[in-house]
Structure formats: structure tokens, C-alpha cells
Motif scaffolding. Structure first.
Motif, PDB file in Angstrom:
ATOM      1  N   CYS A 138     -92.160  79.926  -3.039  1.00 55.18           N
ATOM      2  CA  CYS A 138     -91.703  80.360  -4.365  1.00 55.18           C
ATOM      3  C   CYS A 138     -91.482  79.163  -5.293  1.00 55.18           C
ATOM      4  CB  CYS A 138     -90.409  81.155  -4.233  1.00 55.18           C
ATOM      5  SG  CYS A 138     -90.597  82.793  -3.499  1.00 55.18           S
ATOM      6  N   LEU A 139     -90.892  78.104  -4.773  1.00 53.76           N
ATOM      7  CA  LEU A 139     -90.659  76.913  -5.591  1.00 53.76           C
ATOM      8  C   LEU A 139     -91.979  76.267  -6.024  1.00 53.76           C
ATOM      9  CD1 LEU A 139     -87.647  75.434  -3.616  1.00 53.76           C
ATOM     10  CD2 LEU A 139     -87.606  76.142  -6.022  1.00 53.76           C
ATOM     11  N   ILE A 140     -92.967  76.266  -5.137  1.00 54.50           N
ATOM     12  CA  ILE A 140     -94.289  75.750  -5.515  1.00 54.50           C
ATOM     13  C   ILE A 140     -94.894  76.618  -6.613  1.00 54.50           C
ATOM     14  CG2 ILE A 140     -96.627  75.242  -4.718  1.00 54.50           C
ATOM     15  CD1 ILE A 140     -95.427  74.755  -1.923  1.00 54.50           C
ATOM     16  N   ALA A 141     -94.735  77.935  -6.509  1.00 61.60           N
ATOM     17  CA  ALA A 141     -95.271  78.848  -7.520  1.00 61.60           C
ATOM     18  C   ALA A 141     -94.674  78.576  -8.894  1.00 61.60           C
ATOM     19  CB  ALA A 141     -95.017  80.293  -7.102  1.00 61.60           C
ATOM     20  N   LEU A 142     -93.396  78.227  -8.944  1.00 54.30           N
ATOM     21  CA  LEU A 142     -92.736  77.964 -10.221  1.00 54.30           C
ATOM     22  C   LEU A 142     -93.218  76.664 -10.866  1.00 54.30           C
ATOM     23  CD1 LEU A 142     -89.048  78.967  -9.423  1.00 54.30           C
ATOM     24  CD2 LEU A 142     -90.605  80.140 -10.997  1.00 54.30           C
ATOM     25  N   ALA A 143     -93.798  75.766 -10.072  1.00 53.59           N
ATOM     26  CA  ALA A 143     -94.202  74.465 -10.609  1.00 53.59           C
ATOM     27  C   ALA A 143     -95.221  74.608 -11.725  1.00 53.59           C
ATOM     28  CB  ALA A 143     -94.763  73.594  -9.480  1.00 53.59           C
ATOM     29  N   GLN A 144     -96.065  75.634 -11.675  1.00 49.66           N
ATOM     30  CA  GLN A 144     -97.088  75.803 -12.712  1.00 49.66           C
ATOM     31  C   GLN A 144     -96.490  76.105 -14.080  1.00 49.66           C
ATOM     32  OE1 GLN A 144     -99.231  79.845 -12.317  1.00 49.66           O
ATOM     33  NE2 GLN A 144     -98.152  79.607 -10.360  1.00 49.66           N
ATOM     34  N   LEU A 145     -95.231  76.559 -14.123  1.00 46.13           N
ATOM     35  CA  LEU A 145     -94.581  76.871 -15.392  1.00 46.13           C
ATOM     36  C   LEU A 145     -93.920  75.650 -16.025  1.00 46.13           C
ATOM     37  CD1 LEU A 145     -92.915  80.295 -14.497  1.00 46.13           C
ATOM     38  CD2 LEU A 145     -95.227  79.823 -15.332  1.00 46.13           C
ATOM     39  N   PRO A 155     -94.113  70.392 -19.134  1.00 44.44           N
ATOM     40  CA  PRO A 155     -93.825  68.974 -19.387  1.00 44.44           C
ATOM     41  C   PRO A 155     -93.512  68.172 -18.129  1.00 44.44           C
ATOM     42  CG  PRO A 155     -91.890  70.283 -19.897  1.00 44.44           C
ATOM     43  CD  PRO A 155     -92.985  71.265 -19.538  1.00 44.44           C
ATOM     44  N   LEU A 156     -93.559  68.818 -16.964  1.00 42.90           N
ATOM     45  CA  LEU A 156     -93.182  68.181 -15.697  1.00 42.90           C
ATOM     46  C   LEU A 156     -91.777  67.565 -15.806  1.00 42.90           C
ATOM     47  CD1 LEU A 156     -96.391  66.469 -14.253  1.00 42.90           C
ATOM     48  CD2 LEU A 156     -95.403  68.691 -13.713  1.00 42.90           C
ATOM     49  N   ALA A 157     -90.854  68.390 -16.253  1.00 43.19           N
ATOM     50  CA  ALA A 157     -89.479  67.932 -16.428  1.00 43.19           C
ATOM     51  C   ALA A 157     -88.680  67.988 -15.128  1.00 43.19           C
ATOM     52  CB  ALA A 157     -88.783  68.776 -17.494  1.00 43.19           C
ATOM     53  N   VAL A 158     -89.160  68.760 -14.150  1.00 44.71           N
ATOM     54  CA  VAL A 158     -88.448  68.912 -12.876  1.00 44.71           C
ATOM     55  C   VAL A 158     -88.878  67.803 -11.928  1.00 44.71           C
ATOM     56  CG1 VAL A 158     -88.026  70.436 -10.915  1.00 44.71           C
ATOM     57  CG2 VAL A 158     -88.282  71.396 -13.210  1.00 44.71           C
ATOM     58  N   ARG A 159     -87.921  67.119 -11.357  1.00 46.49           N
ATOM     59  CA  ARG A 159     -88.211  65.957 -10.501  1.00 46.49           C
ATOM     60  C   ARG A 159     -89.132  66.316  -9.340  1.00 46.49           C
ATOM     61  NH1 ARG A 159     -83.181  64.720  -8.577  1.00 46.49           N
ATOM     62  NH2 ARG A 159     -83.623  65.922  -6.701  1.00 46.49           N
ATOM     63  N   GLU A 160     -88.920  67.486  -8.744  1.00 42.01           N
ATOM     64  CA  GLU A 160     -89.713  67.874  -7.567  1.00 42.01           C
ATOM     65  C   GLU A 160     -91.199  68.056  -7.879  1.00 42.01           C
ATOM     66  OE1 GLU A 160     -86.905  69.337  -8.435  1.00 42.01           O
ATOM     67  OE2 GLU A 160     -85.503  69.172  -6.753  1.00 42.01           O
ATOM     68  N   HIS A 161     -91.553  68.136  -9.147  1.00 42.45           N
ATOM     69  CA  HIS A 161     -92.952  68.339  -9.520  1.00 42.45           C
ATOM     70  C   HIS A 161     -93.667  67.035  -9.843  1.00 42.45           C
ATOM     71  CE1 HIS A 161     -91.358  72.479 -11.069  1.00 42.45           C
ATOM     72  NE2 HIS A 161     -91.371  72.397  -9.742  1.00 42.45           N
ATOM     73  N   LEU A 167    -104.955  61.275  -4.422  1.00 37.50           N
ATOM     74  CA  LEU A 167    -104.363  62.549  -4.799  1.00 37.50           C
ATOM     75  C   LEU A 167    -103.333  62.327  -5.900  1.00 37.50           C
ATOM     76  CD1 LEU A 167    -103.910  63.964  -1.207  1.00 37.50           C
ATOM     77  CD2 LEU A 167    -105.393  64.938  -2.953  1.00 37.50           C
ATOM     78  N   PRO A 168    -103.300  63.181  -6.926  1.00 42.01           N
ATOM     79  CA  PRO A 168    -102.377  62.979  -8.041  1.00 42.01           C
ATOM     80  C   PRO A 168    -100.957  63.416  -7.688  1.00 42.01           C
ATOM     81  CG  PRO A 168    -103.672  64.968  -8.377  1.00 42.01           C
ATOM     82  CD  PRO A 168    -104.213  64.323  -7.132  1.00 42.01           C
ATOM     83  N   PRO A 169     -99.968  62.957  -8.441  1.00 41.22           N
ATOM     84  CA  PRO A 169     -98.588  63.418  -8.230  1.00 41.22           C
ATOM     85  C   PRO A 169     -98.477  64.922  -8.466  1.00 41.22           C
ATOM     86  CG  PRO A 169     -98.644  61.457  -9.608  1.00 41.22           C
ATOM     87  CD  PRO A 169    -100.055  61.936  -9.480  1.00 41.22           C
ATOM     88  N   GLY A 170     -97.501  65.525  -7.835  1.00 43.87           N
ATOM     89  CA  GLY A 170     -97.301  66.968  -7.966  1.00 43.87           C
ATOM     90  C   GLY A 170     -96.140  67.405  -7.092  1.00 43.87           C
TER      91      GLY A 170
END
Length: 304
Positions: free
Chosen positions: A106-113, A116-122, A132-135
Motif C-alpha cells: 500500500c505504501l508503494i502504491a501511494l508513492a505514485q501520488l 514533488p517527491l516530498a516524502v523521504r521514503e520515495h 537504477l534511479p532513486p525511488g
């Protein structure tokens, strides 16, 4: 699903409480149930009746994520708020169900939203190679500890890359990395075909396909090779977990479009009545014609 639609949660509880379920099957069931429950308050009722139930907490996370994704697709002004709320619910589910892969998916699914990549985990750098790029790699690593070959976690990673600028470059790096270790019988062998579906969709949207859609599945050597791997080492092999209807539809489409109709007919037989909207919507002649495209392709293959 009928019970959930009617606002009754006990059948859902009993289904998820079944012992001996493979992690992939549990993940798939929670996803399907959430698609129905998101339009009701049935999970909220369940949590109120059994506040200590880990399964109720996991379904609460699933529903929260589903609502956030729907709001995003509909360009709703509340998408960001719902995503933030869903993230909090997911972390609560992680704490309540530490061995369950679903909250991490579920947390991975939310990453697409998180545009701005404001969440550290993303923004985590890849531990598997500099190409491989960051993500959301840390989230994926947690999912791996609970279900190494979980298909949805990897599909959600594809969706994350699709939400970023220049998505296909990152997607192909990711796909090649997965191909390097995906075991025989794993649904991850179908992941490259998901990537090719999205690649051709983007090309069609930009009017950059040089030939009609089916021709790409015959002419692209990488597609032919990956279709053969999915056929030989996933469909014909002993599956590590029950087949996903969506994966079967993607493989049937690849075989049909690639002119391998006898093989496609066998996959259509395995699909039965469980057609999925994708990838058929991408090749349909108009909106709402995905089902007709599926039926026509199946009929052509059955005649082979």
C-alpha cells in the motif's frame, strides 16, 4: 464481494482469516475487496466492531489507498489530503501486522501520488546498482522480506516510474534488474510484458508508432523474447502462486498480437470469463470496447 457491497463485513473477515494462504493470494484478495469496500463504510464498521483485528486494520489501509488513488485519477482536489491520511493508516497497519506484506505494498502504491517527491521514503537510492534511479526502494525491500516474488509490489513500482518524467528509461532499468533474478514459476516473468504494454500506450498517445499496434509485438525482438519467457517459464511451469487474471490477460494479449494463436488459445482457456480491462483497452477501436476486443481476440485464437 456481494456481502461487502451489502455492508456486511463478516465474510470478508472469514476469508482473510483462512490459514495457509500464500502471501500473494492474500495480497490479491485484499486488493479486490478494497476495490468494492472503498465505495462503502463497511471497513469502518468492521474496525468499530473489532478495533484490535489486524486484518481490519490492513483493510482500512487498503481502502484508504484505493480512495486516494481514485481521487487522483479523477483530478480531485482532495487527492493530496487523502494520500497523507492513507499513509498514516498504512503505518498503523505496519505496526499492527509486522509480518504482513500488504501495508508495505500500500505504501508503494501511494508513492505514485507524490509528484514533488516530498516524502523521504520515495527518494531512497537503489541498493542494487547505480544504474537504477532513486525511488521507494526501502519500501520495496520491506515487501521483499515478507514476499520476495510479490507481483503487486512490482506492478506498483512500475506505476511509480510512470508517474515520473521520462518514465520508460527508469522502467527498463527496473525490468532488466528483475529479469536477472526472477525465478521460474514467478509472476514477475510477466512484468516485462506489463512494461511493454505501457510503452506502446505512451507511443500511441504521442502518435509515434511506426506500425499498427499488433505489429510491434511481432517485430520487437525483446517483446518476442520476453513473451516466450513468460509462456515457457511462468505459464507452462509450476507456478509459485496462483495465476493473476490480469497477468493471464497480458500474456494472452502478447501471444495473440504476436501471432502465436494456438498458444494464446490455451491462455484464454485459463482466463475463462475473467477478462481484465487492460491491456485490451489499449488496442480497442474506441472507449468502452475493451470487452469486445477481448472476445474477438479469443475467437480468433480458438479457430487456430
Amino acid at each position: 464481494m456481494e456481502e461487502v457491497q451489502a455492508g456486511r463485513w463478516m465474510a470478508m473477515r472469514d476469508l482473510l482469516a483462512q490459514g495457509g494462504l500464500a502471501a500473494g493470494m492474500r495480497t490479491a484478495r485484499t486488493q479486490v475487496l478494497a476495490a468494492v469496500a472503498a465505495g462503502t463504510d463497511v471497513v469502518e464498521t468492521w474496525c468499530g466492531e473489532e478495533p484490535q483485528s489486524p486484518d481490519a486494520g490492513v483493510m482500512r489501509a487498503r481502502v484508504a489507498v484505493e480512495r486516494a488513488l481514485r481521487a487522483s485519477r479523477q483530478h480531485g482536489a482532495w487527492a493530496g489530503v487523502l494520500a497523507a491520511e492513507a499513509r498514516e493508516v498504512c503505518w498503523s497497519a505496519v505496526r499492527a501486522s509486522p509480518a504482513d506484506p500488504v501495508p508495505w505494498v500500500c505504501l508503494i502504491a501511494l508513492a505514485q501520488l507524490d509528484q514533488p517527491l516530498a516524502v523521504r521514503e520515495h527518494q531512497v537510492g537503489p541498493p542494487y546498482g547505480s544504474f537504477l534511479p532513486p525511488g521507494p526502494w526501502g519500501l520495496l525491500a520491506e515487501a521483499y522480506q515478507r514476499d520476495l516474488v510479490g507481483r503487486e509490489a512490482h506492478v506498483r513500482m512500475l506505476q511509480f516510474w510512470l508517474s515520473r518524467p521520462r518514465p520508460m528509461e527508469a522502467i527498463w532499468h527496473f525490468v532488466r534488474w528483475v529479469e536477472g533474478w526472477a525465478p521460474v514459476g514467478s509472476p514477475l516473468l510477466v512484468l516485462p510484458l506489463h512494461a511493454h504494454v505501457e510503452h506502446y500506450r505512451l507511443l500511441q498517445a504521442a502518435s509515434r508508432l511506426r506500425t499498427e499496434h499488433k505489429g510491434q509485438w511481432r517485430l520487437d525482438e525483446s517483446v518476442v523474447r520476453r513473451t516466450d519467457r513468460a509462456w515457457s517459464y511462468w505459464f507452462e511451469a509450476e507456478a509459485l502462486e496462483p495465476w493473476s487474471a490480469v497477468d493471464l490477460n497480458v500474456l494472452a494479449h502478447a501471444l495473440w498480437a504476436g501471432g502465436r494463436r494456438a498458444e494464446a488459445a490455451r491462455v484464454f482457456e485459463a482466463i475463462g470469463p475473467y477478462a481484465s480491462r487492460m491491456p485490451w483497452a489499449h488496442v480497442a477501436s474506441g472507449p468502452g470496447r475493451a470487452e469486445q476486443e477481448f472476445v474477438q481476440a479469443r475467437a480468433q485464437c480458438r479457430k487456430a
